[in-house]
Design a protein around this motif. Structure first.
Motif, PDB file in Angstrom:
ATOM      1  N   ASP A   1       0.827  -1.206   0.000  1.00 39.25           N
ATOM      2  CA  ASP A   1       0.000   0.000   0.000  1.00 39.25           C
ATOM      3  C   ASP A   1       0.862   1.258   0.000  1.00 39.25           C
ATOM      4  O   ASP A   1       0.528   2.254  -0.646  1.00 39.25           O
ATOM      5  N   ASN A   2       1.969   1.228   0.725  1.00 34.91           N
ATOM      6  CA  ASN A   2       2.867   2.379   0.731  1.00 34.91           C
ATOM      7  C   ASN A   2       3.466   2.631  -0.648  1.00 34.91           C
ATOM      8  O   ASN A   2       3.489   3.761  -1.142  1.00 34.91           O
ATOM      9  N   LEU A   3       3.958   1.558  -1.263  1.00 37.96           N
ATOM     10  CA  LEU A   3       4.596   1.729  -2.573  1.00 37.96           C
ATOM     11  C   LEU A   3       3.602   2.148  -3.650  1.00 37.96           C
ATOM     12  O   LEU A   3       3.949   2.911  -4.557  1.00 37.96           O
ATOM     13  N   LEU A   4       2.383   1.648  -3.542  1.00 39.20           N
ATOM     14  CA  LEU A   4       1.388   1.974  -4.574  1.00 39.20           C
ATOM     15  C   LEU A   4       0.924   3.414  -4.504  1.00 39.20           C
ATOM     16  O   LEU A   4       0.294   3.910  -5.450  1.00 39.20           O
ATOM     17  N   THR A   5       1.208   4.105  -3.409  1.00 35.02           N
ATOM     18  CA  THR A   5       0.835   5.520  -3.308  1.00 35.02           C
ATOM     19  C   THR A   5       1.880   6.448  -3.912  1.00 35.02           C
ATOM     20  O   THR A   5       1.628   7.645  -4.065  1.00 35.02           O
ATOM     21  N   VAL A   6       3.037   5.905  -4.257  1.00 36.26           N
ATOM     22  CA  VAL A   6       4.114   6.740  -4.800  1.00 36.26           C
ATOM     23  C   VAL A   6       3.807   7.081  -6.248  1.00 36.26           C
ATOM     24  O   VAL A   6       3.468   6.191  -7.046  1.00 36.26           O
ATOM     25  N   PRO A   7       3.912   8.352  -6.633  1.00 34.52           N
ATOM     26  CA  PRO A   7       3.712   8.697  -8.048  1.00 34.52           C
ATOM     27  C   PRO A   7       4.687   7.934  -8.931  1.00 34.52           C
ATOM     28  O   PRO A   7       5.874   7.824  -8.629  1.00 34.52           O
ATOM     29  N   GLY A   8       4.154   7.383 -10.006  1.00 31.13           N
ATOM     30  CA  GLY A   8       4.994   6.614 -10.919  1.00 31.13           C
ATOM     31  C   GLY A   8       5.277   5.203 -10.447  1.00 31.13           C
ATOM     32  O   GLY A   8       6.181   4.542 -10.970  1.00 31.13           O
ATOM     33  N   ALA A   9       4.528   4.719  -9.446  1.00 27.33           N
ATOM     34  CA  ALA A   9       4.736   3.352  -8.950  1.00 27.33           C
ATOM     35  C   ALA A   9       4.467   2.341 -10.067  1.00 27.33           C
ATOM     36  O   ALA A   9       3.637   2.574 -10.949  1.00 27.33           O
TER      37      ALA A   9
ATOM     38  N   LEU B   1       3.014  -4.141 -12.007  1.00 26.24           N
ATOM     39  CA  LEU B   1       3.744  -5.203 -11.320  1.00 26.24           C
ATOM     40  C   LEU B   1       3.198  -5.417  -9.914  1.00 26.24           C
ATOM     41  O   LEU B   1       2.963  -6.557  -9.490  1.00 26.24           O
ATOM     42  N   LEU B   2       2.985  -4.316  -9.186  1.00 26.11           N
ATOM     43  CA  LEU B   2       2.685  -4.415  -7.758  1.00 26.11           C
ATOM     44  C   LEU B   2       1.244  -4.798  -7.460  1.00 26.11           C
ATOM     45  O   LEU B   2       0.981  -5.547  -6.513  1.00 26.11           O
ATOM     46  N   GLN B   3       0.289  -4.287  -8.221  1.00 22.29           N
ATOM     47  CA  GLN B   3      -1.113  -4.507  -7.868  1.00 22.29           C
ATOM     48  C   GLN B   3      -1.516  -5.982  -7.903  1.00 22.29           C
ATOM     49  O   GLN B   3      -2.186  -6.460  -6.975  1.00 22.29           O
ATOM     50  N   PRO B   4      -1.127  -6.759  -8.930  1.00 15.05           N
ATOM     51  CA  PRO B   4      -1.490  -8.189  -8.889  1.00 15.05           C
ATOM     52  C   PRO B   4      -0.873  -8.920  -7.704  1.00 15.05           C
ATOM     53  O   PRO B   4      -1.505  -9.814  -7.131  1.00 15.05           O
TER      54      PRO B   4
ATOM     55  N   ARG C   1       7.119   1.781   8.645  1.00 17.21           N
ATOM     56  CA  ARG C   1       7.699   3.012   9.161  1.00 17.21           C
ATOM     57  C   ARG C   1       8.300   3.878   8.064  1.00 17.21           C
ATOM     58  O   ARG C   1       8.206   5.097   8.100  1.00 17.21           O
ATOM     59  N   SER C   2       8.959   3.261   7.108  1.00 13.49           N
ATOM     60  CA  SER C   2       9.561   4.026   6.022  1.00 13.49           C
ATOM     61  C   SER C   2       9.130   3.417   4.700  1.00 13.49           C
ATOM     62  O   SER C   2       8.761   2.247   4.633  1.00 13.49           O
ATOM     63  N   LEU C   3       9.175   4.221   3.675  1.00 17.13           N
ATOM     64  CA  LEU C   3       8.752   3.754   2.363  1.00 17.13           C
ATOM     65  C   LEU C   3       9.729   2.713   1.858  1.00 17.13           C
ATOM     66  O   LEU C   3      10.921   3.007   1.686  1.00 17.13           O
ATOM     67  N   PRO C   4       9.273   1.463   1.618  1.00 22.24           N
ATOM     68  CA  PRO C   4      10.217   0.425   1.167  1.00 22.24           C
ATOM     69  C   PRO C   4      10.567   0.587  -0.301  1.00 22.24           C
ATOM     70  O   PRO C   4       9.802   1.140  -1.098  1.00 22.24           O
ATOM     71  N   THR C   5      11.734   0.110  -0.660  1.00 24.93           N
ATOM     72  CA  THR C   5      12.110   0.017  -2.060  1.00 24.93           C
ATOM     73  C   THR C   5      11.665  -1.338  -2.587  1.00 24.93           C
ATOM     74  O   THR C   5      11.283  -2.230  -1.826  1.00 24.93           O
ATOM     75  N   LEU C   6      11.736  -1.520  -3.904  1.00 23.56           N
ATOM     76  CA  LEU C   6      11.373  -2.814  -4.480  1.00 23.56           C
ATOM     77  C   LEU C   6      12.255  -3.939  -3.941  1.00 23.56           C
ATOM     78  O   LEU C   6      11.746  -5.010  -3.598  1.00 23.56           O
TER      79      LEU C   6
END
Length: 307
Positions: free
Chosen positions: A59-67, A71-74, A103-108
């Motif tokens: 959910d955190n990563l999907l809120t980032v512009p240009g996410a 790949l992530l949603q499925p 706590r922090s925005l994770p990377t892929l």
């Protein structure tokens, strides 16, 4: 009225002690045998907690512009399905659907690592839970491993020891183990066909490596059956292919067919093997699911378990 004698006091004391030992704590009926501990509920709650952490990361990563939504949603949808099925087995009110804040925005790469760690955690204590839950956790763990691979993590998932419980007898495990062995015999034969129809490139090298892995797993099941005092099913002289194979595309399709069949056999095997051997079946399930994915199999949230 005569005061009670010492013998009467002793008799009354003995009666009280016997009553305390045999009566139900509520006093309404004799106590029965102590029920076995419920190991499934704690295991489900642990799995749900790990799944919630993954949902929070997605959910955190999907809120980032240009996410990378495609790949992530499925993968996030698969994770939500895991949670829904895990919750169904709880005997009390189910925890509400939620995601654990990160706590922090994770990377892929960090998300891929979390998927792999979750895959490993689902296999912890696999030998202590009921066979149906062991099968479910093995499938969910395999799905997490597929997610980790899709996100770029190629580190092998570590499989813990299976423990020492022997709730399932060796004799009961033999039919499913023979089925898995027969599927491996077919896979060894089938990969010979796959490799023959691929060009001499990395795909053929991958087919050769996978062929050798199936030979090793076939040999391992033969040794286990012998240890269970059962005669291993021998390989057939030949196997009928499910469809003609005359091109590289059809060879890859055959590899998908072989691996998908194996995932089903291994999901069943998790439920029937004695507890110490369950991790071996879960590992085989995961490896076949990963092989199937590399050959182009469609994604599934529960490898080896039909929808």
């Amino acid at each position: 009225m005569q005061p009670p004698s010492r013998r009467t006091f002793l008799a009354l004391g003995l009666l009280t002690a016997l009553t305390a030992c045999t009566a139900d704590p509520r006093g309404d009926r004799p106590a029965g045998p102590t029920p076995p501990p419920d190991l499934d509920t704690p295991a489900r709650l642990r799995a749900i907690a790990g799944t919630d952490r993954l949902l929070g990361a997605y959910d955190n990563l999907l809120t980032v512009p240009g996410a990378q939504t495609a790949l992530l949603q499925p993968l996030r949808d698969d994770t939500a399905r895991h949670r829904a099925v895990l919750v169904q087995g709880l005997p009390t009110a189910s925890p509400s659907a939620t995601s654990t804040p990160v706590r922090s925005l994770p990377t892929l790469p960090e998300l891929a690592l979390l998927e792999r760690q979750t895959a490993e955690s689902h296999l912890s204590g696999l030998g202590e839970v009921s066979p149906p839950l062991a099968r479910l956790l093995a499938a969910v763990s395999a799905s997490n491993a597929l997610h980790a691979a899709a996100l770029g993590d190629r580190t092998p998932v570590r499989t813990p020891d299976g423990g020492s419980s022997t709730a399932t007898t060796e004799a009961a495990a033999v039919p499913a183990l023979q089925t898995a062995l027969s599927a491996e015999h077919a896979a060894v034969y089938g990969y010979g066909v796959v490799g023959a129809h691929l060009p001499d490139d990395p795909q053929r090298t991958d087919a050769r490596t996978t062929h050798a892995a199936h030979q090793a797993r076939r040999d391992a099941w033969q040794r286990l059956l012998t240890a269970f005092r059962a005669a291993p099913t021998p390989a057939a002289g030949g196997y009928q292919l499910p469809f003609p194979v005359t091109s590289p595309a059809e060879a890859a399709r055959l590899a998908v067919h072989l691996e998908t069949r194996l995932t089903t056999a291994y999901a069943d095997l998790v439920t029937t093997l004695p507890a110490p051997y369950r991790p071996a079946a879960a590992t085989a399930l995961r490896e076949s699911a990963l092989h199937a994915q590399r050959w182009g199999a469609p994604a599934t949230a529960f490898p080896g378990i039909p929808d």
